[in-house]
Scaffold this motif. Structure first.
Motif, PDB file in Angstrom:
ATOM      1  N   UNK A  40       0.826  -1.207   0.000  1.00 38.64           N
ATOM      2  CA  UNK A  40       0.000   0.000   0.000  1.00 38.64           C
ATOM      3  C   UNK A  40       0.863   1.261   0.000  1.00 38.64           C
ATOM      4  N   UNK A  41       0.402   2.275  -0.714  1.00 38.63           N
ATOM      5  CA  UNK A  41       1.056   3.583  -0.668  1.00 38.63           C
ATOM      6  C   UNK A  41       0.581   4.314   0.584  1.00 38.63           C
ATOM      7  N   UNK A  42       1.504   4.559   1.515  1.00 36.64           N
ATOM      8  CA  UNK A  42       1.182   5.245   2.760  1.00 36.64           C
ATOM      9  C   UNK A  42       1.476   6.736   2.671  1.00 36.64           C
ATOM     10  N   UNK A  43       2.111   7.157   1.604  1.00 43.46           N
ATOM     11  CA  UNK A  43       2.373   8.570   1.319  1.00 43.46           C
ATOM     12  C   UNK A  43       1.870   8.872  -0.084  1.00 43.46           C
ATOM     13  N   UNK A  44       1.404  10.078  -0.290  1.00 43.52           N
ATOM     14  CA  UNK A  44       0.899  10.463  -1.607  1.00 43.52           C
ATOM     15  C   UNK A  44       2.029  10.418  -2.629  1.00 43.52           C
ATOM     16  N   UNK A  45       1.860   9.668  -3.726  1.00 44.89           N
ATOM     17  CA  UNK A  45       2.921   9.586  -4.736  1.00 44.89           C
ATOM     18  C   UNK A  45       3.230  10.970  -5.313  1.00 44.89           C
ATOM     19  N   UNK A  46       4.506  11.296  -5.392  1.00 47.76           N
ATOM     20  CA  UNK A  46       4.902  12.600  -5.913  1.00 47.76           C
ATOM     21  C   UNK A  46       4.572  12.720  -7.393  1.00 47.76           C
ATOM     22  N   UNK A  47       4.731  11.627  -8.120  1.00 47.46           N
ATOM     23  CA  UNK A  47       4.457  11.632  -9.560  1.00 47.46           C
ATOM     24  C   UNK A  47       3.639  10.383  -9.909  1.00 47.46           C
ATOM     25  N   UNK A  48       2.316  10.466  -9.796  1.00 47.68           N
ATOM     26  CA  UNK A  48       1.480   9.300 -10.134  1.00 47.68           C
ATOM     27  C   UNK A  48       1.658   8.899 -11.598  1.00 47.68           C
ATOM     28  N   UNK A  49       1.720   7.612 -11.845  1.00 42.10           N
ATOM     29  CA  UNK A  49       1.842   7.108 -13.211  1.00 42.10           C
ATOM     30  C   UNK A  49       0.883   5.938 -13.398  1.00 42.10           C
ATOM     31  N   UNK A  50       0.597   5.654 -14.653  1.00 43.80           N
ATOM     32  CA  UNK A  50      -0.248   4.499 -14.964  1.00 43.80           C
ATOM     33  C   UNK A  50       0.468   3.210 -14.581  1.00 43.80           C
ATOM     34  N   UNK A  63      -4.641   8.392   2.316  1.00 40.77           N
ATOM     35  CA  UNK A  63      -5.768   9.197   2.791  1.00 40.77           C
ATOM     36  C   UNK A  63      -6.697   8.366   3.677  1.00 40.77           C
ATOM     37  N   UNK A  64      -6.163   7.312   4.313  1.00 41.17           N
ATOM     38  CA  UNK A  64      -6.982   6.381   5.100  1.00 41.17           C
ATOM     39  C   UNK A  64      -7.733   7.070   6.230  1.00 41.17           C
ATOM     40  N   UNK A  65      -7.147   8.101   6.822  1.00 41.07           N
ATOM     41  CA  UNK A  65      -7.795   8.799   7.931  1.00 41.07           C
ATOM     42  C   UNK A  65      -9.027   9.569   7.527  1.00 41.07           C
ATOM     43  N   UNK A  66      -9.135   9.904   6.252  1.00 42.36           N
ATOM     44  CA  UNK A  66     -10.329  10.564   5.723  1.00 42.36           C
ATOM     45  C   UNK A  66     -11.305   9.562   5.122  1.00 42.36           C
ATOM     46  N   UNK A 124      -4.959   3.471  14.647  1.00 47.53           N
ATOM     47  CA  UNK A 124      -4.588   4.845  14.996  1.00 47.53           C
ATOM     48  C   UNK A 124      -3.603   5.420  13.995  1.00 47.53           C
ATOM     49  N   UNK A 125      -2.624   4.612  13.582  1.00 42.98           N
ATOM     50  CA  UNK A 125      -1.639   5.080  12.608  1.00 42.98           C
ATOM     51  C   UNK A 125      -2.295   5.368  11.262  1.00 42.98           C
ATOM     52  N   UNK A 126      -3.237   4.524  10.862  1.00 39.89           N
ATOM     53  CA  UNK A 126      -3.936   4.755   9.599  1.00 39.89           C
ATOM     54  C   UNK A 126      -4.822   5.998   9.669  1.00 39.89           C
ATOM     55  N   UNK A 127      -5.474   6.204  10.792  1.00 36.10           N
ATOM     56  CA  UNK A 127      -6.354   7.364  10.929  1.00 36.10           C
ATOM     57  C   UNK A 127      -5.576   8.679  10.939  1.00 36.10           C
ATOM     58  N   UNK A 128      -4.273   8.608  11.155  1.00 37.09           N
ATOM     59  CA  UNK A 128      -3.444   9.814  11.121  1.00 37.09           C
ATOM     60  C   UNK A 128      -3.067  10.222   9.699  1.00 37.09           C
ATOM     61  N   UNK A 129      -3.357   9.354   8.711  1.00 41.90           N
ATOM     62  CA  UNK A 129      -3.007   9.642   7.315  1.00 41.90           C
ATOM     63  C   UNK A 129      -4.160  10.413   6.666  1.00 41.90           C
ATOM     64  N   UNK A 130      -3.912  11.649   6.281  1.00 37.73           N
ATOM     65  CA  UNK A 130      -4.965  12.534   5.778  1.00 37.73           C
ATOM     66  C   UNK A 130      -4.701  12.946   4.328  1.00 37.73           C
TER      67      UNK A 130
END
Length: 231
Positions: A40-50, A63-66, A124-130
């Protein structure tokens, strides 16, 4: 002696409860990265690609926390059930059939389970990801929504059941099932993702429909009821 023992047990129980409900620490965040980051990507990819979308093994969680409800996360992590009947990439598990192709659900990988103690820390760790700014400017309003119209839009008018199931056996298999969505997902996330999936991933294949604000509210209201009737 007995009174002292009882006080000791009460103190230990209180400490344990505090440990299970305290905010995510650097240690639990590191555990999350170590155990979940490979799929799983836990940080937003800087350069999303196909190519990244094709290669990922699990859905993005940055964005699991949202997205999720914490209580659901704690329970699901201990006893995972299948959310995506066809897997993350459904076409990898498609097989020929009559009158149409079907999904080889037995080939879809199962998610690992964690202990009750670990589930609280991971949740808790997942809910901190916004998502930082991707939630809707006009939030979901539960009051006064026409659930019958929302159900009709979902099942007939807007084609949601082409990919999603609102009850077992009713709908498609290429998208995540939604028949427990009311317990699993936050309503504002449902609204935001339905409104514009490409805000979350520009290459994701869920279409961006032209929906009025009223349609979005009604569909979100309907999805928000799913699974709650079983409580």
């Amino acid at each position: 002696m007995e009174d002292r023992l009882n006080r000791g047990l009460a103190f230990a129980t209180a400490v344990a409860a505090t440990m299970l409900t305290q905010p995510a620490t650097a240690e639990t965040a590191a555990d999350l990265k170590g155990q979940c980051g490979a799929c799983h990507a836990l940080e937003k990819p800087a350069t999303p690609t196909l190519d990244r979308l094709w290669a990922r093994k699990g859905p993005d969680l940055w964005y699991a926390g949202d997205k999720f409800n914490r209580d659901w996360l704690v329970q699901w992590l201990q006893a995972p059930t299948t959310i995506r009947p066809g897997g993350v990439l459904w076409f990898n598990h498609a097989k020929p059939g009559e009158p149409r192709d079907t999904i080889d659900t037995a080939a879809v990988p199962k998610h690992m389970a964690v202990s009750a103690a670990a589930a609280g820390g991971f949740a808790d760790a997942l809910m901190a990801l916004k998502s930082n700014g991707l939630m809707p400017a006009e939030p979901f309003k539960a009051e006064g929504q026409n659930l019958m119209m929302g159900a009709m839009a979902f099942n007939k008018l807007r084609g949601c059941t082409a990919c999603h199931q609102d009850k077992p056996g009713n709908g498609g298999l290429s998208g995540p099932q939604l028949y427990d969505a009311g317990k699993r997902l936050q309503a504002n996330f449902v609204l935001a993702y339905t409104q514009d999936p490409q805000k979350f991933d520009r290459y994701v294949w869920m279409p961006r429909l032209t929906l009025s604000a009223q349609d979005l509210q009604r569909i979100t209201a309907y999805i928000n009821t799913l699974g709650k009737e079983a409580q």
